[in-house]
Design an enzyme around this catalytic site. Structure first.
Site, PDB file in Angstrom:
ATOM      1  N   GLU A  68       3.428  -1.675  -4.838  1.00 51.81           N
ATOM      2  CA  GLU A  68       2.445  -2.520  -4.169  1.00 51.81           C
ATOM      3  C   GLU A  68       1.023  -2.034  -4.444  1.00 51.81           C
ATOM      4  O   GLU A  68       0.115  -2.831  -4.655  1.00 51.81           O
ATOM      5  CB  GLU A  68       2.707  -2.571  -2.664  1.00 51.81           C
ATOM      6  N   ASP A  92      -0.345 -13.066   0.439  1.00 57.63           N
ATOM      7  CA  ASP A  92      -1.089 -12.656  -0.755  1.00 57.63           C
ATOM      8  C   ASP A  92      -1.609 -13.911  -1.461  1.00 57.63           C
ATOM      9  O   ASP A  92      -1.455 -15.026  -0.975  1.00 57.63           O
ATOM     10  CB  ASP A  92      -0.201 -11.832  -1.688  1.00 57.63           C
ATOM     11  N   TYR A 112      -2.240  -6.894   3.701  1.00 59.98           N
ATOM     12  CA  TYR A 112      -1.204  -7.368   2.796  1.00 59.98           C
ATOM     13  C   TYR A 112      -0.172  -6.275   2.491  1.00 59.98           C
ATOM     14  O   TYR A 112       1.044  -6.491   2.615  1.00 59.98           O
ATOM     15  CB  TYR A 112      -1.781  -7.884   1.469  1.00 59.98           C
TER      16      TYR A 112
END
Length: 259
Positions: free
Chosen positions: A4, A105, A87
């Site tokens: 991520e 996102d 996020y």
DNA sequence: TATTCGTGGAC
DNA sequence: TGTCCAAGAAT
């Protein structure tokens, strides 16, 4: 969590090889925490936005110290780590731990803009209305919600793409407000394009590239060669030092940070 | 809220 | 060839 961090503004195909090497070298947060931040920056390679490497290193250190070496499962604790925003906290909690969180996102925002709102593109910045919509659409059941989060992101990433969307492959094409409206083009001024050539970012990138590839400390003249304009060059280097990406040494030497 | 912060592939 | 942009965060 590593993926991520790397995927924040960097395409998947470029992240994959670096991600594999990264986890092979540092399988656990504590492994990364024992390294110098400079090694993280070097291993980051050319993914871009190298402050993310510093933040990932910082997050690993915090996890080793405060969380017993395990990535926290709690959204608030994730959010408190460096480099983790709304996020990424939601993504880790949802994708890694199967929890129920709205994962909003750019892909999901585009899917919502089209399927629900009926416009081609979402607003520039995430709005309260979008967050509200994301919460409203999220399935109640935890397991279903985490599946939903992954699925809505994949839909945006693979089918409902920014350009050349593939409505024929879209499972919700029949109910898509934008398609039903005839797919009207985005109204208003185009998002201001980020000119890169000549910016401080370009200079920073060149400076850091020299330091990444160097084995030991680099003398100032070697850095001076990457950019003609001395004022901008100095400003870029100062910025890197201020960000903790570069460590100045006595005698006009520079290196990636050891601490 | 608007800016800043890299990189390289697609068109 | 120049433009656009890709799973954001921090300030």
């Amino acid at each position: 969590m590593v993926s991520e961090f790397m995927l924040q503004q960097t395409p998947v195909n470029r992240v994959l090889p670096v991600y594999e090497q990264w986890l092979s070298r540092w399988p656990r947060p504590a492994d990364l925490a024992e390294e110098s931040p400079g090694e993280a920056v070097r291993a980051w390679g050319r993914l871009g936005y190298p402050r993310r490497a510093l933040r990932l290193h910082g997050a690993a250190a915090a996890i080793a110290e405060r969380h017993g070496g395990d990535v926290p499962t709690d959204h608030a604790k994730l959010l408190a780590l460096p480099g983790i925003g709304e996020y990424t906290a939601a993504a880790v909690a949802s994708f890694a731990y199967g929890q129920r969180h709205p994962v909003l996102d750019t892909n999901v925002r585009r899917v919502f803009a089209r399927a629900v709102t009926g416009v081609q593109y979402p607003p520039n910045a995430t709005t309260a209305a979008e967050r509200k919509l994301a919460r409203a659409l999220l399935p109640e059941d935890e397991h279903t919600a985490s599946r939903w989060a992954a699925a809505s992101m994949e839909l945006g990433a693979l089918v409902c793409t920014a350009k050349n969307e593939s409505c024929v492959r879209c499972p919700i094409a029949a109910q898509c407000a934008w398609r039903l409206a005839g797919k009207p083009a985005h109204e208003g001024p185009p998002r201001r394009g980020q000119t890169y050539a000549g910016t401080d970012r370009q200079v920073r990138g060149r400076l850091l590239a020299v330091l990444r590839e160097a084995v030991g400390p680099v003398p100032q003249p070697a850095l001076d060669r990457v950019w003609d304009e001395p004022v901008q060059r100095a400003r870029a280097l100062d910025g890197l030092v201020a960000d903790g990406l570069v460590e100045p040494l006595p005698g006009g030497l520079y290196r990636l940070p050891l601490t």
